[in-house]
Structure formats: structure tokens, C-alpha cells
Design a protein around this motif. Sequence first.
Motif, mmCIF file in Angstrom:
data_model
loop_
_atom_site.group_PDB
_atom_site.id
_atom_site.type_symbol
_atom_site.label_atom_id
_atom_site.label_comp_id
_atom_site.label_asym_id
_atom_site.label_seq_id
_atom_site.Cartn_x
_atom_site.Cartn_y
_atom_site.Cartn_z
ATOM 1 N N THR A 1 -11.950 23.999 29.963
ATOM 2 C CA THR A 1 -13.338 24.333 29.778
ATOM 3 C C THR A 1 -12.077 24.940 28.103
ATOM 4 O O THR A 1 -13.229 25.548 27.071
ATOM 5 C CB THR A 1 -13.925 25.943 30.452
ATOM 6 O OG1 THR A 1 -12.263 25.988 30.958
ATOM 7 C CG2 THR A 1 -14.116 25.283 31.833
ATOM 8 N N GLY A 2 -11.195 25.005 28.029
ATOM 9 C CA GLY A 2 -10.259 25.211 26.465
ATOM 10 C C GLY A 2 -9.823 24.718 26.038
ATOM 11 O O GLY A 2 -8.728 23.314 26.807
ATOM 12 N N PRO A 3 -8.985 24.464 24.524
ATOM 13 C CA PRO A 3 -8.088 23.707 24.547
ATOM 14 C C PRO A 3 -6.979 23.593 24.712
ATOM 15 O O PRO A 3 -6.143 24.755 25.764
ATOM 16 C CB PRO A 3 -8.035 24.059 22.678
ATOM 17 C CG PRO A 3 -8.767 25.298 22.823
ATOM 18 C CD PRO A 3 -9.557 25.646 23.805
ATOM 19 N N LEU A 4 -6.220 22.711 25.097
ATOM 20 C CA LEU A 4 -4.510 22.453 25.973
ATOM 21 C C LEU A 4 -3.851 21.796 25.260
ATOM 22 O O LEU A 4 -4.426 20.652 23.675
ATOM 23 C CB LEU A 4 -4.234 21.569 26.707
ATOM 24 C CG LEU A 4 -5.610 22.338 27.949
ATOM 25 C CD1 LEU A 4 -5.979 21.029 29.377
ATOM 26 C CD2 LEU A 4 -5.390 23.895 29.035
ATOM 27 N N VAL A 5 -2.428 22.591 24.954
ATOM 28 C CA VAL A 5 -1.526 21.768 23.737
ATOM 29 C C VAL A 5 -0.317 21.796 24.371
ATOM 30 O O VAL A 5 0.303 22.659 25.818
ATOM 31 C CB VAL A 5 -1.224 22.821 22.774
ATOM 32 C CG1 VAL A 5 0.363 22.194 22.274
ATOM 33 C CG2 VAL A 5 -2.511 22.713 21.653
ATOM 34 N N ARG A 6 0.459 20.484 24.815
ATOM 35 C CA ARG A 6 1.581 20.534 26.024
ATOM 36 C C ARG A 6 2.844 21.081 24.626
ATOM 37 O O ARG A 6 3.178 20.997 23.576
ATOM 38 C CB ARG A 6 1.880 18.644 25.332
ATOM 39 C CG ARG A 6 2.753 18.734 26.379
ATOM 40 C CD ARG A 6 3.583 16.662 26.885
ATOM 41 N NE ARG A 6 1.821 16.489 28.112
ATOM 42 C CZ ARG A 6 1.214 15.989 28.731
ATOM 43 N NH1 ARG A 6 2.394 16.738 29.249
ATOM 44 N NH2 ARG A 6 0.457 16.026 29.496
ATOM 45 N N GLU A 7 3.041 21.704 25.776
ATOM 46 C CA GLU A 7 4.289 22.338 25.313
ATOM 47 C C GLU A 7 5.629 22.826 26.234
ATOM 48 O O GLU A 7 5.511 22.606 27.207
ATOM 49 C CB GLU A 7 4.195 23.963 25.285
ATOM 50 C CG GLU A 7 4.915 24.712 24.377
ATOM 51 C CD GLU A 7 4.475 26.552 24.431
ATOM 52 O OE1 GLU A 7 2.818 26.614 23.718
ATOM 53 O OE2 GLU A 7 4.383 27.125 25.695
#
Lengths: 439, 833
Positions: B283-289
Motif C-alpha cells: 500500500t506504499g512505496p518500498l525500497v530495498r535497503e
Amino acid sequence: MSNHLLFENIDEPGLSSIEVYKRRGGYQMAEQALAMARDSIITSLKDSGLRGRGGAGFPTGLKASFIPQGKMDKFLVCNADESEPGTFKDRELMQKNPHSLIEGMIIAAYAVGANKAFIFIRGEYVQQAEILEKAIEEAKAAGYIGENILGRGVELDMWVHRGAGAYICGEETGLLDALEGRRGNPRLKPPFPANQGLYQGPTLINNVETLTAITYILKVGAEAYSAMGVEKSSGTKLISVSGNVRRPGNYEIEMGMTGRDIIYGLAGGIEDDREVLLWFPGGSSSPVLTKDDLDLPYDYDSLAGAKTMLGSGAIIVADDSNSVVDIAVKTASFYKHESCGKCTPCREGTSWTTKMLKRIQSGEATPMDLDVISSVCEQIMGNCLCVLGDAMAMPVASMVTKFRPHFEAHIEEMRVQNEARVLAEIAAQGNVLQGIAAD
Amino acid sequence: MPRPEIEQITFTVDGREVEAPAGTMLADAAKLGDVDIPVFCYEPKLGAPVGACRMCLVEIEGIPKLQTACSTPVRDGMVVDTQNPRVKSAQESVVEFLLLNHPLDCPVCDKGGECPLQDISFGWGRGETRFVEPKRHFQKPVELSPLIAIDRERCILCYRCVRFSQEVSEDYQLILHERGADTFVGTFDGHPYVAPFSGNIMELCPVGALTSQAYRFRARPWDIEQSGSVCTMCPGQCNVSYTVRDDRVVRVLNRQNDAVDDGWLCDRGRFAYQSTYVDERVTGPLVRENGRLVEASWDRALATAAKLIDAAGDRVGALAGGSASNEDGWLLRRLMTEVVGSRDFDSRPAGLLSAGLQAALDAPEAQATVEDLDWAHAVLVLDTEPVDDMPVLDLRLRKGIRRNGVRLAVATSRPSALDPNAELTVRFAPGAGEAFVCALDAAIGGVGDVTGLAAAAGADPEAVEALGRMLREAGDDVIVVWGERLTHIADPERAANAARALLKASGRLGLLDGRTGSGLLQVPSGGNGRGLREIGVLPNVAPGFSEPAKVGRSSREIATATSAGELDVLHLLHVDPVATFPDRALWQSALGKARGVVAHAAFLTEGVAAHADVVFPSEASAEKEGTVTHPDGRLQRLRPAVGKPEGTLPTWQVLSHLITALGGRATALTSMMVTTEITEAVPFYAGITHDEIGGFGVRWQDRDASEDFPAGDTGPFSLDAPVAAASPNGALRLGSFRSVWSSPEVRHAPALKFLAPKQRAELNPDDAADRGIRHGQRVLVTADGTVVSATAHLRTTSPRGSVFLETGLGDESASALQSTEATVPSMVTVESA
């Protein structure tokens, strides 16, 4: 003595075998018919004035003429589901003289160009089904049924199909559904079976007696047949007389005989010389008649004039030792049990009427309930998908109308009885209370 | 059977002269004169009327008995009375009868407020009852299936549901038990009613007897609003109406559009809305960390994605999935061509066809519509399983066969659910579609040798000959419903030749000459496959099937190039190639090698979860705005029924932001502006507006602009189709399918979860016996050292020498064993586990 056609040799020993049947002139009509033009057979049927013997009394020749011409699979179905209470004439015909039915079917099939014929027989008629199966085998062996009947290039195959025990399968479209292997529910008409019947093909459906009569019409000739009986109800009719009569059984009469002659003549009068309370002239679905109607001529139109019907020709006589309430409950319960449930007025109406009648029977009703019953029967009549709903509504309504005082008397009697019982119970409780108080 | 001509007639109802098409049932015709005749059992969608409920009794001049308006066709000059005392009394009687046993529990009934029985009782009933006896009682409510609850006391026995099961979906599961007043609806053996279209019976039910387990007690009619849109989960694109309460979808109903869906929905379309509100949804943006996907702000996610793409230069590949709208696809295309400068994007899993060939297949003259299927003389279903690939089409085909005598032929590798309805079925080896169509063309009168070609296709030559005869002799209106799968061959020449063979055969049957009622109808593998194709989301096709200046890489080439390090970034628009494309291993390696993966996804499917560097949330069907194009060319409009989760951007806006972030033109400020860009770029879409699309869509072929459709170019046709391998050394040909229940929405919707498929190997019993395998046993299917385990499922109709596995099931997928590189199907061995 009446003129016998269908019952001419009925008690001849061994008539159910093809040898005896042929010795008595059997299958000559089929041979003769196959040499005739198809149209001329239908014309004969029309001229004979034969009307369907299953119950509705539709002119047989006219019905046969509705089957479309042309080369296609056409079906002849014999309705041997004989399930109207009080009716047992087809049973005797099939049991004692199966070949006359088969011969009639061969002629009818040829007349309308049907190449496949089915006898849909009620499941309870085990013996009759076996006799028919054997007779069909004999007829096949003798070349009357097959791919090339008597070398005339006429094709006909015939099967016996046993029903699974439902009144509704005697309704022609319900029968067709059951024959196709589906739930036996009546179909919407139109389309009529003549155009879209069994497997959507043109289908002629007739009762056992009707098909058997065809053989005899050819034998005596349409003119002689139509001369029998009365106008618009020509020929002979098999009637099943039952109930409180001395000699119940099947009789072949010429149409137009009076009810009195049948009940007091043929059937030997009422047991113990009692009075007739009521009689069903055409099976349990016909509106009842009273002892005042005994002199009515027994034919289609006279009975219709008396707001009842000839139906399947089953006369059920009830004498004055019976309660009309019990008869009404019995009649309504039968149709409630047999209603297929497809259309609303019949499904709900028969069930409701039965519940009310049972309440009257057990004394938990008031005369106002009789008005509701009449009104409910009124609401059923003419509003259903098939005639099963009417089959309950008509006799019940006629009983409530013609015997209202009987119903009211019963209600009053039961009320008094119940009141006395309740008072006695209260009194008993009072005694107990007094006993407790005394302690 | 050709579509009948219908003339207008005039009849009188309640004193009004009304014009109606001849043959219309009175119940419908009366509506044209604003006369309402009440009905319960009558529902035109179910086919011929049955006249059972008797609610619609009317008086017709000249007929002594009252007649059922539902089953009486209007005739010229007919005089009908629906108001006189006699009719009124009949109507009141039927209402009284129906209410005898009906519990008056409207205040707690789901149907209360939207119930035909309530409305008709109010409008045509007496308002009182004389019934004092005990009512009929049943145990209630009971589960008819995990999706449907049945309350038999409320049932008025109109038996619409039974007719649906028997005569529409033909699953023959629902029946009436007992007789008369004791009648009740159920399944023959008490088993749950589970079928692809079971949910429709709840909408057919005119009372509250059949209610949705998922919707029960969730809302009352005055709490909710209906919002019309289009389902985008398959190419069927059924028109739906979302029931919304407090900005949440709580139910999906049909929004009848006879040109598309006939008013039916499959259970996936009906219940998948639940997956909108599950925790697993992105439901929201995800970034790989540090190797894990974590929530991020929009600014950060957009910046990260832009940076990845920017750094890759033009070494970016993109894929668009079937649920992408035209607008999504268009902006992805603009991002790639205008900003990135790459033509390496595709919307098909495999099989590259030239612009000219594509135009020949999609030409307006060659196009059959869904409605044409009702009245065709014959239909050939070629290499597709409608109930899985485009479910609502399955019901449409059954309808034509049952009601109008359409003759059906099925030519597939895997046994089809339509086989029992088909006059003729032909099986060919999995993947041998090209050879089969060549054989068919020869059988219709082409040059090839039928026997040889049929043998190459692994098909029975006599059956192919019979099929050719049937199609030739059936009549003018022949339709070929063909699956895009036919051209899913990696070798472009072979893919093209399969399409050419199809065009040859169709041409010979006269399907390409513009005759209404005949033609081709393609079942694309993606829901909006046709739209994406027409706007040019293909590496070798520019908008409107024009030739592009430069040709890019196709799906498979993108995978190969990425694996080889020639492409750095993959942009995945609503698609996870690892989960759904063939060549699973290749895609796994490609995603693993890619320096960056940008994905738009609603769920973290395996490829996205393992490899995406940035994930943007995809909208759920009910949140989407834009347009899609139906396989028969109908542009349909998606309207958002509910708001998106807080802080979420629609996909078109995300793409628009990416374009500007990378220095492109900011042209798309609203979704409608994107639509306009599309209609300006695709000549045959010219001038189409949202208003023109309206509620029921518009077929571009029916508009003047269709004249600007480019001429097709079929190219040379060859007969040297590759030979389908026999089964050497006991190996079996591997065929694959994707069931209607295979999708993330089904896996995540609580109501549908129980239907999520598990891998099964469909085998012919003889092949199974040879290997000592019994029905229901675990088996191992092996190809080149890769092993997939499955449950053996023996089907007598399954062709010998082949085994069928399902795709879209992760490691257990058929795609793990399959490669589109080979021109012949993969060979596998099957053995007991």
C-alpha cells in the motif's frame, strides 16, 4: 347390455399371447392400416368422434393431425401412468389384452409417421409392464414392429418405460420430462408436444384406452363407432367403478348411460342399501355430484353441463356412512403430496388447503375457515402451470359448496366435544386444587 | 444459425399503444409502455421462460385463461390488460401464496431493501395474510458452499439458481430435492456447490435465500452506493458494479452489458475484491535497503527509481502486465521511448509478430465480436481454454450452442471443459499449434498434405479432415476463437508462421472479408492485451500498428540480454515474469543479474520480493482509472469506485513523475489527458472520449476512424512446421495451463483462498498405468534435472503421450520445466514420488 368393443374378448384365456390375439382377428387392422394412406386413417379418427380417454377429452383425430409432416424423428408416447385415484381400466386392458394396445400404437404411429414409440407405464404396474414387454417381443418376432414392418418399408421401434411413482408423470409434459430422464415436472405450453415434445421432436401422446380404441374404430368403421354413444361423445367408454358399491370393477359402456344405471345397474347398487352421499364421476379430481345428479347421462357434455367432468371415467361412490370432511381431507392430502412444486398456486395452495382441512377435521376450526378454503381453491383454479392444482381445487371446492352444512355440523360437533373435554380437564384440575386446599 | 431479423409491431397494454420488437416476451415488451409486470422466475438471461411462479399472469383479449406474460411473445394487435380485477386478484393470490412460508425476517435479512419479493409484495400484494398454520421450517442458514449461504425458509422456489446451474453454467450441481411444498434446493449429494460461476446464483435469487458469505451482514442497502467499472483480471473485461460502503468495496455485482458479459461474472471477479483489504497488499512505496524491502517516502522511492534508470542509460528493459490500463502502458512506452531511449519493452510473454502481421490479425474486417458468438453457424475454439483464460466466454459459447444451435469444434492440446458441448474435438501435441493450423489449412483446401502435417502436430488426420469439412460446410458465419498462446514461440519466424497459417485458413473460410458475424476473436494472455498491443507496447510495433523507426527486444530477448549483462535495469509494470512467464529459470537469472529492478505491484510475488529495488503500489481493480480495450476492440472505461490507500499515487501518476524526474515532458496531469494522448497517437482511436465510451464502451471498429486502420502484411507462409516429438524412451510432452484460480488475488482473498490451486499432473490413465501411477498419488516430473512434484490426476480424456502441469505456482510451476526456446515442447519424465 352394452355394446362391447375393447372388452369384447377381454376374459378370453391367453388373450395376452399373440397366438390367441391373432386367432381372434388380431393385427388384421394393423395390416389393413399399413395399406391405407396416412391421411385417411386420421380422417377416420376424426370421423369417429373419438375423444381422448385419459381425462381431458381432446378429439384424438385432431390431435394426430397436429403432428407436422416431413421426414424427421417423430415419437408416439402411450400414457400408461394411470394414476388418477379410482382409475384402473388401463391396467385391465394392458394385463389382459396388451396386443390390442400395441396394434393401436402401430396404427397411430403409422398415421402420424412416428418411428419411435414409448409406453410410459406407472412403476407399480410391474406385472403389466412385464406382459407388455413380452407382447412387444412377440410383435417384433411376428414382424409387426421393426425396421420394415410387413415388408411395407414402415419403421417403428417400441419400448416400455417404467415410471418411478409420481402422479404428475401422468401429465403429458411431465411424462415427457420423466421419459427423458429428468425430474418429472410439467413444461410450459406452448410449445405443445405435437411440435416440441420428447427430445424436442414432434410427439403424439395418447392414453392406453384411446390408442386401443383406434384398433376397434378401424374394425367397426368410423361411422359405426360414431353412431354409438351420443353426439359429441361417441363410442364406448371403459369406466372403473369403486367405493361403496356391491360390484366394483371395470365396465365398458356406451356413452350416454345414466349414472343411476351404472351405479345401481352395472355395479349392483350401494352396499347395505344405503343412500349415496356423493360420487366422483371422473376420478378424484372431478367435482363431486350428489344423489340428485344420478340421472345425468354419462357423457362429456352432460357432465360438463353439471360443472364436473367425465375425466378418466372413474366413478367413486361414497355412501352416507362416510364423512365428507374425511373425503375432503383425503382428496386434498393426495394432491398436496403429488404436487410437483414447480408453480406457486399448486405448491402452496394444496399444502395450505390440506392444513386447513385437517384443522377442520380435528375440530380446531371455525366456519370462517370454510370461506378461506373456498377462496384459496378459487385462487388456484386456472392460475397454475398444469391442471394438478385444479385437480385438488375443483373437488374440494365442490364439496365445501355442496356440503357446507355437513362441514359446519362437524365443526360444531367437534367444538362441543372439545369444549366438554376442556371443561372436564379444568374440573379435574379444580378437584386437585380443592384437594390441595383441603390438606 | 443466422441472427434473425426482428420487425417492430404494435400492441396495446392497459390502453396504451406500444411499439415493441416482434417476439419480445410480454413482460419485457410492457416495460416499453412503462407498464411493470411483476416476475420472479422469469430472467431472460437464463434462456427460455418456464412460467413457474405465475406472478406475471395477465389477461389477453381473445384468450379465456390468464396467461403468463413472461412466456407470451407479443404479436401485432395484441390487447393486454394487467390491471383489471381478475388479473389483480391473480397477482394478489400469488403474492399471498409466496408469503405463506416466507419468514418475514426482512429486518435481519441481507436482501431487505433490495429485494424483489419485498417490492412486489408491496406493489402487488394484498398487504395481509389469512394464513394461520405453522410455516415450513428448515435448518438455517447452511453453507451451500464456502462462498454462499442458503436459507431455505426464505426460498420461494423460483428455481432460477437451479436453472443457472443446469442450463447456463452447465455444472449440473444444483437440483431440487423432494416435491411439492417440501421442495428444497441443494446439491445432489450435499457436497458444496463449488464451480467457477457459482456466485451468479446469489444475484439471480429474488429473495434472501442465497447470500454471500463474504457480504453477509456487512451492510444494509441504505449504507451503500453502487459504482460501475470494469474488471481487469482477465481479457473478459466483464462490466461490474462495486458495492461501496464507507469507501471500501464490500461486494461486486454484475453490470449487465450484453456485448461483453451477458450479465454474468466468474467467482474470481466477484470475490477477488477482498484482496484489496489484506495485510499482504503493498500500500506504499518500498525500497530495498540492506537486502530487505522497507517502507519509504514517495520522494525517496521516486528518486531511487529515477536514479537507477538514469544510471542505466538506455540499457533498460520494461514489461507491461495484462492488468495495465492503456494509460499505464502508454506512459511506460513514453518513458522508454522518449526519456530512456530504449525500445526494449514488451507486453507479451513470448512470440514476436511483425506490425504488418499483427495488423492483419487485428483488422476490423477479420474481427468477430463476443455477441457474434450467439448466432454463429460454427465456432472453433483453438488453443485456448475459455473457462480459464476468459471465463465469461465459456458461458457465452454454451449459450450459443444450447439456445441457437451453434456448432462447436474444440482444437486444443489439453481436454477442454467445452468438449462435451462440442460436435468435434481434436487434440494436438502441446506446443504443436503451428503444425496443427497448417494441417487445418490443408484440410480446408490449402496446399499442404493433411496427413503429414497432422502427424507432425500429433493430431489424428481424420479428425483434422472432419474439422476442415465442418468449418467449410457449416455456413457463412464461422468464428475462430484462438488463444494468443498459439504464437507463444520464441523463434519469431515460427510464431509468425503460426499466425500466417491461421490467417491462411481463415481467409479460405472467408473470415477476413469483413462479413458481420464471422471472423477471428483472439483471447490474449493479458487482460488488456489488445489495448497494449494497439497502443504499441511491443518492441517492434508503434502506436496503431505502424512500423517503428527501430526495433527493440522482445520479452525473451530482454531476459536473455539482462542475463548476459546487456541490460542493467528492468521495469516491471504490474507483472512478475518469474511467477507467470515461461522460462522461469531464465527470468530468475535475469532478475538476479539486473543492477536494478523497478516494479509496480500489488503483492510481493516471488520475483518482485526477491529482486525489486523499488516497488510502487499498484491499484486494485476498484481503484483504477483509465481505459482498457476488450479483445473484440471495445474500449471500456475504468472508474475508481473507492479512494486509494492514504498517500498512494495511481500508477499513471507514478510513471508521469518518473518521466519528469528523468527530464521528460510533463504532459499528463490527469488520467484523461493520457487517454487523449493515446487517441491522438492511434489513428483508429481518433476522437474517442470518455463520454463516448460511456457506461458500455465503444468498439473502435464501429467508428469512422477505423478506416485509418493500416493494411496488414501477412508475409510468406511456409509449411515446414516442426514435428511434435513422439515420446522417446517413455518421456512425455509437457503441456501447461493456467487455471482461473491461479492469481495473487485468489491466493490473498480470504473467501477464495480455498480455491488456490496446488500442482497436479494431468495424465492419461494408460500412460499412468505404464508408470505404475495411481490417481491422487504424488509424482515427480523431471526435465533436464529440474524436478517438480505434483499430485497425479488421471483424466480419461487427456491425450496419450502428454502430461499437463499448471503455471503460476512458484517452484512447482510448469514454467520451471518449460522453455520457449525449443521449437518443440519440452519432454519430461513422470515417476512415482
